[in-house]
Design an enzyme around this catalytic site. Sequence first.
Site, PDB file in Angstrom:
ATOM      1  N   GLN A 142       0.845  -1.185   0.000  1.00  0.00           N
ATOM      2  CA  GLN A 142       0.000   0.000   0.000  1.00  0.00           C
ATOM      3  C   GLN A 142       0.887   1.243   0.000  1.00  0.00           C
ATOM      4  O   GLN A 142       1.537   1.532   0.994  1.00  0.00           O
ATOM      5  CB  GLN A 142      -0.877  -0.031   1.260  1.00  0.00           C
ATOM      6  CG  GLN A 142      -1.829   1.103   1.443  1.00  0.00           C
ATOM      7  CD  GLN A 142      -2.382   1.114   2.867  1.00  0.00           C
ATOM      8  OE1 GLN A 142      -1.636   1.117   3.838  1.00  0.00           O
ATOM      9  NE2 GLN A 142      -3.685   1.087   2.999  1.00  0.00           N
ATOM     10  N   SER A 145       1.367   6.463   2.652  1.00  0.00           N
ATOM     11  CA  SER A 145       2.017   7.445   3.524  1.00  0.00           C
ATOM     12  C   SER A 145       3.205   8.104   2.857  1.00  0.00           C
ATOM     13  O   SER A 145       3.930   7.487   2.080  1.00  0.00           O
ATOM     14  CB  SER A 145       2.479   6.769   4.818  1.00  0.00           C
ATOM     15  OG  SER A 145       1.387   6.369   5.601  1.00  0.00           O
ATOM     16  N   SER A 177       4.819  -1.356   4.298  1.00  0.00           N
ATOM     17  CA  SER A 177       5.033  -2.752   4.701  1.00  0.00           C
ATOM     18  C   SER A 177       5.151  -3.652   3.482  1.00  0.00           C
ATOM     19  O   SER A 177       4.447  -3.453   2.484  1.00  0.00           O
ATOM     20  CB  SER A 177       3.866  -3.233   5.573  1.00  0.00           C
ATOM     21  OG  SER A 177       3.700  -2.398   6.685  1.00  0.00           O
ATOM     22  N   GLU A 260      -8.411  -1.808   6.138  1.00  0.00           N
ATOM     23  CA  GLU A 260      -7.203  -1.777   6.958  1.00  0.00           C
ATOM     24  C   GLU A 260      -7.560  -1.759   8.437  1.00  0.00           C
ATOM     25  O   GLU A 260      -7.021  -2.524   9.231  1.00  0.00           O
ATOM     26  CB  GLU A 260      -6.381  -0.537   6.617  1.00  0.00           C
ATOM     27  CG  GLU A 260      -5.110  -0.412   7.435  1.00  0.00           C
ATOM     28  CD  GLU A 260      -4.290   0.807   7.035  1.00  0.00           C
ATOM     29  OE1 GLU A 260      -4.909   1.862   6.769  1.00  0.00           O
ATOM     30  OE2 GLU A 260      -3.064   0.704   6.992  1.00  0.00           O
ATOM     31  N   GLU A 387      -5.262   9.769  16.970  1.00  0.00           N
ATOM     32  CA  GLU A 387      -6.009  11.017  16.830  1.00  0.00           C
ATOM     33  C   GLU A 387      -7.116  10.879  15.786  1.00  0.00           C
ATOM     34  O   GLU A 387      -8.243  11.369  15.979  1.00  0.00           O
ATOM     35  CB  GLU A 387      -5.052  12.154  16.425  1.00  0.00           C
ATOM     36  CG  GLU A 387      -4.115  12.619  17.526  1.00  0.00           C
ATOM     37  CD  GLU A 387      -3.013  11.612  17.826  1.00  0.00           C
ATOM     38  OE1 GLU A 387      -2.743  10.752  16.952  1.00  0.00           O
ATOM     39  OE2 GLU A 387      -2.441  11.667  18.924  1.00  0.00           O
TER      40      GLU A 387
END
Length: 426
Positions: A142, A145, A177, A260, A387
């Site tokens: 994936q 990020s 990952s 996820e 958060e």
Amino acid sequence: MEQDLQAFTAEVRAFLDRHAAKAPDRTAFTWGEGDDSMAYFSAETPEVERRRVQQARDWQRTRHQNGFGWITGPARYGGRDLTPIHDLLYDAVEAEYDVPDTGTLSVVGLGMIGPTILAHGREHIKDRWLPAMYRGDALACQLFSEPGAGSDLAGLETRAVRDGDGWIVNGQKVWTSVAHHSQIGLLLTRTDPDAPKHRGITAFLVPMDAPGVEVRPLRQMTGGADFNEVFLTDVRIPDDHRLGEVDGGWTVALTTLMNERATVGSEGSGPVAAALSPQRLAALMRATWTWDDRALRARLAELLVDAMATGHLNALASRKLRAGITPGPERSVSKLMYGRNLTRAAHFVADVLGPRAIADTGQWGTYAWSELLLATPALRILGGTEEIMKNILAERVLGLPKEPGVDTRSPFRELRRSGAGQGGTE
């Protein structure tokens, strides 16, 4: 339905009896016996890691050849067209057997990327990659990020520019990952910086061996290298590898993110789960002569109660699946509680062990906890930070107003962007 499930269970047992040995009784625990490892992330050498990945591929191929590679998937792509309850049944029965851990394939690739390709991919992409993934031939990662946009995923800056019948991509991803084992990656790019930040994103499927794709493993403090930086330099991607609409990639990303959080939040097996059992933690306190410490026993009770509550939340989501209802925010709350419970457990054990948590005395079941202690900071970030999960809990469960300050109207290029270092693992 009941007879169908009984027949399916018998079929699963017959398959597993032919191909695997029964696992030892995991509920029977004796202090000082067996493997005391409790690593969440890998601490293995590259050679051992490659061997484990190959074992996982081989077992997934065996499942697939016997009709259990993708139980809920469409028959056209190698699935069985069965229900989520059949999938849960299979997992429950397989847990009784000693089989290779297939997490390298299933957590990201089969758990998140596969469902996203099925929902948003073109037919030739589905035909090419879905059977390969669920047969164990191809791994997927994936590519979400970025160094300056992790928690704020919609702030991503990797650019894709139209070039004839394809796109040219430049940028950097991080905390990816299994990228070093993967054949394909689900990539989010910025295609229109003049659109509001959630609307100018486009998703692609990129072959990880395409010219211009460079994978650099990141060494974590547990000793292993589960994550990677991925650099994309003038990478050409055909337009027919696009998932969803141009500038419609946020919808694609939401499909992946929901899967996820469901995958991470519902984790309940493996060495970490076994280590956090009431029997194991009570035995640890007795072995370290801390059982009479009432303050520690009170903390242990609170920890176990919260772990049970999280388990019941997962059971609620499973019941919804059985009823054909898509789970809602409880998956995000479950993910939030999973990370917090493991973090509290690691800190509790550190207080029980004292110096034995950082100095290896050779005593069984003590220093091994350092593996989990070093992994817990990542557990509060991966799969969406605490958060973000708290915002979902506040807005969708408690009905509180949305967090102020999220600009959904201004062009992306006019927004102030966050600095580096906020990325989450994926």
